[in-house]
Design an enzyme around this catalytic site. Sequence first.
Site, PDB file in Angstrom:
ATOM      1  N   THR A  73      23.578  -2.633 -11.835  1.00 36.77           N
ATOM      2  CA  THR A  73      23.720  -1.174 -11.912  1.00 36.77           C
ATOM      3  C   THR A  73      24.272  -0.595 -10.621  1.00 36.77           C
ATOM      4  O   THR A  73      25.231   0.170 -10.629  1.00 36.77           O
ATOM      5  CB  THR A  73      22.352  -0.521 -12.210  1.00 36.77           C
ATOM      6  OG1 THR A  73      21.887  -1.005 -13.469  1.00 36.77           O
ATOM      7  CG2 THR A  73      22.468   0.992 -12.261  1.00 36.77           C
ATOM      8  N   CYS A  74      23.678  -0.950  -9.494  1.00 34.19           N
ATOM      9  CA  CYS A  74      24.070  -0.304  -8.235  1.00 34.19           C
ATOM     10  C   CYS A  74      25.547  -0.521  -7.939  1.00 34.19           C
ATOM     11  O   CYS A  74      26.281   0.417  -7.653  1.00 34.19           O
ATOM     12  CB  CYS A  74      23.215  -0.826  -7.081  1.00 34.19           C
ATOM     13  SG  CYS A  74      23.727  -0.150  -5.502  1.00 34.19           S
TER      14      CYS A  74
ATOM     15  N   CYS B  61      25.205   3.328  -7.636  1.00 34.23           N
ATOM     16  CA  CYS B  61      25.377   3.777  -6.241  1.00 34.23           C
ATOM     17  C   CYS B  61      26.797   3.642  -5.711  1.00 34.23           C
ATOM     18  O   CYS B  61      27.334   4.587  -5.133  1.00 34.23           O
ATOM     19  CB  CYS B  61      24.467   2.980  -5.304  1.00 34.23           C
ATOM     20  SG  CYS B  61      22.952   2.383  -6.012  1.00 34.23           S
TER      21      CYS B  61
ATOM     22  N   LYS C  71      29.556   5.670  -7.715  1.00 31.37           N
ATOM     23  CA  LYS C  71      29.173   7.080  -7.527  1.00 31.37           C
ATOM     24  C   LYS C  71      29.538   7.565  -6.129  1.00 31.37           C
ATOM     25  O   LYS C  71      30.127   8.616  -5.950  1.00 31.37           O
ATOM     26  CB  LYS C  71      27.661   7.209  -7.793  1.00 31.37           C
ATOM     27  CG  LYS C  71      27.024   8.555  -7.589  1.00 31.37           C
ATOM     28  CD  LYS C  71      26.554   8.857  -6.195  1.00 31.37           C
ATOM     29  CE  LYS C  71      25.706   7.858  -5.505  1.00 31.37           C
ATOM     30  NZ  LYS C  71      24.335   7.740  -5.952  1.00 31.37           N
TER      31      LYS C  71
ATOM     32  N   GLU D 127      23.750  14.751  -8.558  1.00 32.16           N
ATOM     33  CA  GLU D 127      24.882  14.083  -7.903  1.00 32.16           C
ATOM     34  C   GLU D 127      26.171  14.284  -8.700  1.00 32.16           C
ATOM     35  O   GLU D 127      27.217  14.624  -8.133  1.00 32.16           O
ATOM     36  CB  GLU D 127      24.581  12.583  -7.740  1.00 32.16           C
ATOM     37  CG  GLU D 127      23.498  12.324  -6.705  1.00 32.16           C
ATOM     38  CD  GLU D 127      23.211  10.846  -6.450  1.00 32.16           C
ATOM     39  OE1 GLU D 127      22.640  10.543  -5.401  1.00 32.16           O
ATOM     40  OE2 GLU D 127      23.548   9.991  -7.303  1.00 32.16           O
TER      41      GLU D 127
ATOM     42  N   GLY E  76      17.664  17.165 -14.278  1.00 29.90           N
ATOM     43  CA  GLY E  76      17.631  17.746 -12.934  1.00 29.90           C
ATOM     44  C   GLY E  76      17.239  16.727 -11.884  1.00 29.90           C
ATOM     45  O   GLY E  76      16.769  17.086 -10.806  1.00 29.90           O
TER      46      GLY E  76
ATOM     47  N   TYR F 201      18.086  12.846  -9.700  1.00 34.98           N
ATOM     48  CA  TYR F 201      19.110  12.333  -8.786  1.00 34.98           C
ATOM     49  C   TYR F 201      20.503  12.343  -9.435  1.00 34.98           C
ATOM     50  O   TYR F 201      21.452  12.859  -8.892  1.00 34.98           O
ATOM     51  CB  TYR F 201      18.855  10.851  -8.471  1.00 34.98           C
ATOM     52  CG  TYR F 201      17.788  10.481  -7.505  1.00 34.98           C
ATOM     53  CD1 TYR F 201      18.113  10.116  -6.205  1.00 34.98           C
ATOM     54  CD2 TYR F 201      16.459  10.426  -7.885  1.00 34.98           C
ATOM     55  CE1 TYR F 201      17.137   9.695  -5.313  1.00 34.98           C
ATOM     56  CE2 TYR F 201      15.477  10.010  -7.007  1.00 34.98           C
ATOM     57  CZ  TYR F 201      15.822   9.644  -5.712  1.00 34.98           C
ATOM     58  OH  TYR F 201      14.856   9.229  -4.838  1.00 34.98           O
TER      59      TYR F 201
ATOM     60  N   GLU G 177      20.278  16.574  16.244  1.00 41.17           N
ATOM     61  CA  GLU G 177      19.457  16.978  17.400  1.00 41.17           C
ATOM     62  C   GLU G 177      18.385  17.987  16.999  1.00 41.17           C
ATOM     63  O   GLU G 177      17.378  18.146  17.692  1.00 41.17           O
ATOM     64  CB  GLU G 177      20.319  17.531  18.544  1.00 41.17           C
ATOM     65  CG  GLU G 177      20.995  18.845  18.254  1.00 41.17           C
ATOM     66  CD  GLU G 177      21.820  19.364  19.437  1.00 41.17           C
ATOM     67  OE1 GLU G 177      21.354  19.269  20.576  1.00 41.17           O
ATOM     68  OE2 GLU G 177      22.939  19.873  19.193  1.00 41.17           O
TER      69      GLU G 177
ATOM     70  N   HIS H 299      24.174  16.449  21.874  1.00 38.55           N
ATOM     71  CA  HIS H 299      24.728  17.767  21.625  1.00 38.55           C
ATOM     72  C   HIS H 299      26.248  17.723  21.603  1.00 38.55           C
ATOM     73  O   HIS H 299      26.834  17.052  22.439  1.00 38.55           O
ATOM     74  CB  HIS H 299      24.253  18.726  22.728  1.00 38.55           C
ATOM     75  CG  HIS H 299      24.607  20.145  22.447  1.00 38.55           C
ATOM     76  ND1 HIS H 299      24.030  20.863  21.420  1.00 38.55           N
ATOM     77  CD2 HIS H 299      25.510  20.973  23.031  1.00 38.55           C
ATOM     78  CE1 HIS H 299      24.559  22.079  21.407  1.00 38.55           C
ATOM     79  NE2 HIS H 299      25.449  22.164  22.363  1.00 38.55           N
TER      80      HIS H 299
HETATM   81  P1  NDP Z   1      15.162  11.066 -12.792  1.00 33.34           P
HETATM   82  O1  NDP Z   1      13.903  10.471 -13.277  1.00 33.34           O
HETATM   83  O2  NDP Z   1      15.413  11.225 -11.344  1.00 33.34           O
HETATM   84  O3  NDP Z   1      15.332  12.524 -13.444  1.00 33.34           O
HETATM   85  C1  NDP Z   1      15.277  12.724 -14.814  1.00 33.34           C
HETATM   86  C2  NDP Z   1      15.551  14.190 -15.088  1.00 33.34           C
HETATM   87  O4  NDP Z   1      15.689  14.365 -16.479  1.00 33.34           O
HETATM   88  C3  NDP Z   1      14.437  15.108 -14.622  1.00 33.34           C
HETATM   89  O5  NDP Z   1      15.005  16.291 -14.159  1.00 33.34           O
HETATM   90  C4  NDP Z   1      13.648  15.362 -15.906  1.00 33.34           C
HETATM   91  O6  NDP Z   1      13.058  16.614 -15.938  1.00 33.34           O
HETATM   92  C5  NDP Z   1      14.761  15.329 -16.930  1.00 33.34           C
HETATM   93  N1  NDP Z   1      14.316  14.923 -18.252  1.00 33.34           N
HETATM   94  C6  NDP Z   1      13.603  13.828 -18.604  1.00 33.34           C
HETATM   95  N2  NDP Z   1      13.428  13.784 -19.934  1.00 33.34           N
HETATM   96  C7  NDP Z   1      14.039  14.881 -20.438  1.00 33.34           C
HETATM   97  C8  NDP Z   1      14.201  15.397 -21.745  1.00 33.34           C
HETATM   98  N3  NDP Z   1      13.687  14.781 -22.782  1.00 33.34           N
HETATM   99  N4  NDP Z   1      14.907  16.537 -21.898  1.00 33.34           N
HETATM  100  C9  NDP Z   1      15.419  17.171 -20.830  1.00 33.34           C
HETATM  101  N5  NDP Z   1      15.304  16.740 -19.564  1.00 33.34           N
HETATM  102  C10 NDP Z   1      14.611  15.602 -19.372  1.00 33.34           C
HETATM  103  O7  NDP Z   1      16.283  10.235 -13.532  1.00 33.34           O
HETATM  104  P2  NDP Z   1      17.834  10.009 -13.245  1.00 33.34           P
HETATM  105  O8  NDP Z   1      18.385   9.670 -14.577  1.00 33.34           O
HETATM  106  O9  NDP Z   1      18.432  11.145 -12.506  1.00 33.34           O
HETATM  107  O10 NDP Z   1      17.838   8.759 -12.293  1.00 33.34           O
HETATM  108  C11 NDP Z   1      17.163   7.552 -12.655  1.00 33.34           C
HETATM  109  C12 NDP Z   1      16.676   6.804 -11.436  1.00 33.34           C
HETATM  110  O11 NDP Z   1      17.792   6.273 -10.761  1.00 33.34           O
HETATM  111  C13 NDP Z   1      15.969   7.680 -10.416  1.00 33.34           C
HETATM  112  O12 NDP Z   1      14.589   7.651 -10.627  1.00 33.34           O
HETATM  113  C14 NDP Z   1      16.333   7.089  -9.107  1.00 33.34           C
HETATM  114  O13 NDP Z   1      15.284   6.266  -8.661  1.00 33.34           O
HETATM  115  C15 NDP Z   1      17.561   6.246  -9.378  1.00 33.34           C
HETATM  116  N6  NDP Z   1      18.711   6.828  -8.673  1.00 33.34           N
HETATM  117  C16 NDP Z   1      18.726   6.883  -7.315  1.00 33.34           C
HETATM  118  C17 NDP Z   1      19.792   7.433  -6.654  1.00 33.34           C
HETATM  119  C18 NDP Z   1      19.810   7.524  -5.173  1.00 33.34           C
HETATM  120  O14 NDP Z   1      18.974   6.879  -4.527  1.00 33.34           O
HETATM  121  N7  NDP Z   1      20.687   8.321  -4.564  1.00 33.34           N
HETATM  122  C19 NDP Z   1      20.938   7.979  -7.376  1.00 33.34           C
HETATM  123  C20 NDP Z   1      20.814   7.889  -8.792  1.00 33.34           C
HETATM  124  C21 NDP Z   1      19.744   7.327  -9.398  1.00 33.34           C
HETATM  125  P3  NDP Z   1      11.615  16.939 -15.275  1.00 33.34           P
HETATM  126  O15 NDP Z   1      11.854  17.181 -13.847  1.00 33.34           O
HETATM  127  O16 NDP Z   1      11.159  18.153 -16.010  1.00 33.34           O
HETATM  128  O17 NDP Z   1      10.762  15.743 -15.559  1.00 33.34           O
END
Ligand code: NDP
Length: 453
Positions: A43-44, A49, A52, A182, A176, A178, A440, A435
């Site tokens: 995946t990464c 990652c 992306k 992004e 909402g 990660y 800083e 600086h």
């Molecule tokens: P996340 O778990 O971060 O976020 C899921 C989002 O979807 C939340 O906002 C959640 O809302 C919402 N959600 C979940 N179920 C539903 C639903 N049925 N209807 C509507 N909204 C929903 O998942 P991601 O898919 O963004 O990423 C997966 C994983 O990948 C992350 O946990 C992270 O660890 C990893 N990742 C890391 C990155 C990095 O390090 N930069 C970059 C991308 C991924 P609510 O907040 O209400 O629960």
Amino acid sequence: MVKYDFDLITIGAGSGGVRAARMVAGEHGKRVAIVENLRTGGTCVMRGCVPKKLLVYSAHFGHDFEDSAGYGWMQGEPVFNWPILIANKNAELERLESVYHRLLRNAGVTEIAGTGRLADAHTVEVDGKSLTTETILIATGGWPTMPQIPGIEHVITSNEALDLDALPKHIVIVGGGYIAVEFAGIFNALGTEVHEIIRADMILRGFDEDIRESLRDEMTAKQIKFHSGTKVERIEKTNQGFTVNLNASEAVATELVMYATGRTPNSRDIGLEEVGAEIDDKGAVVVDAYSRTTVDNIYAIGDVTDRMNLTPVAIEEAMAFVNTVYGGEPTAMDYVNVPSAVFSQPPVGTVGLTEDQARERGAIDVYMSNFRPMKYTLSGRDESSMMKIIVDRASDRVLGCHMVGVDAPEIIQGISIALKAGATKAQFDATVGIHPTAAEEFVTTHKKLPDDD
Ligand code: NDP
């Protein structure tokens, strides 16, 4: 003594699986096979990652062209070409995949293309062929998951978003977390109109509240349209694209709908439960502190265990597994003060406890700084940076550092060494700043927020 075909078979050639296989074969001289049904790199490297971040770099150029005018650069209207970006990104992924193959080959790992399934605790079947092994490592990662609402078959996930034929003019992104923020930042900076639909009131659940608000405000200022407290009820195909029907009788017409509503562990259909390895109700393989499943010779690391789903964590879990099983040194992964970043626009970097988490443990002091990055003085860009330091009042130890703003991931990586070493606020203050930099601020911020205990 039973003679197996291999000492170790790893199922899954992502970051964690490849690291473990390479170390066990290359450093410990064991006979190792690695089974993968998609691309080596996982995946990464192939769908997360790395591609992306390449798109994030491209997005930054969009801003950089605008910023350059205030620095005297007179240029015509820059033209963005999505197919060139995607072709170059794909060429880079090919290169990286061949690097991974070379690393595995040089370590003496046998690569097997196909889907691995456990026939028993010592036998892996790949496309009808049986291979026996002393130890099995499950490193199969995760896959995007979506709610089953009417019209969900029309949507894409981050997998497809990285390979679109054309840049959409308008996109609805649901989620909402990660991935959602992004991709919202990437598409917005490349010129797409972005609507982000979140069921909660705020993005990035689990992050520090000030970080969440600050990023939401910056994204809103960039014209990303948030629909918060909103659910998608159904998605309909139209001649122009799709209509996304929301609760509260609202609807958004769009060219493309992307879901980023979390990922689920790839634990099913590989025979784990049949051989006695427990899987929890979220699909995560149940493991102990040493990544051992409920079957003695079967281990699991990375996203399939749903502990802390970050690539560097999967790699550390792989190293801990190698030390435990082959190095004679039982090693448990340390999940304290693991830094992470969100490559949003602007990006987020974070390490340690949020303010709310820290308050639950005792009295704290909070230091905060909001400032306009120097680069934006001449460019005129209306974007702020925000940083926050959480300090344990009794011990003066820094419990958390959080930042939204340019270079936040780079800065927080350095700061995370201090947290890992147990640094105090007095030691932060005794550190001389460089600086002029944004970093800083972490050693010169003395503005304590009023105590509201
Ligand atoms: P996340 O778990 O971060 O976020 C899921 C989002 O979807 C939340 O906002 C959640 O809302 C919402 N959600 C979940 N179920 C539903 C639903 N049925 N209807 C509507 N909204 C929903 O998942 P991601 O898919 O963004 O990423 C997966 C994983 O990948 C992350 O946990 C992270 O660890 C990893 N990742 C890391 C990155 C990095 O390090 N930069 C970059 C991308 C991924 P609510 O907040 O209400 O629960």
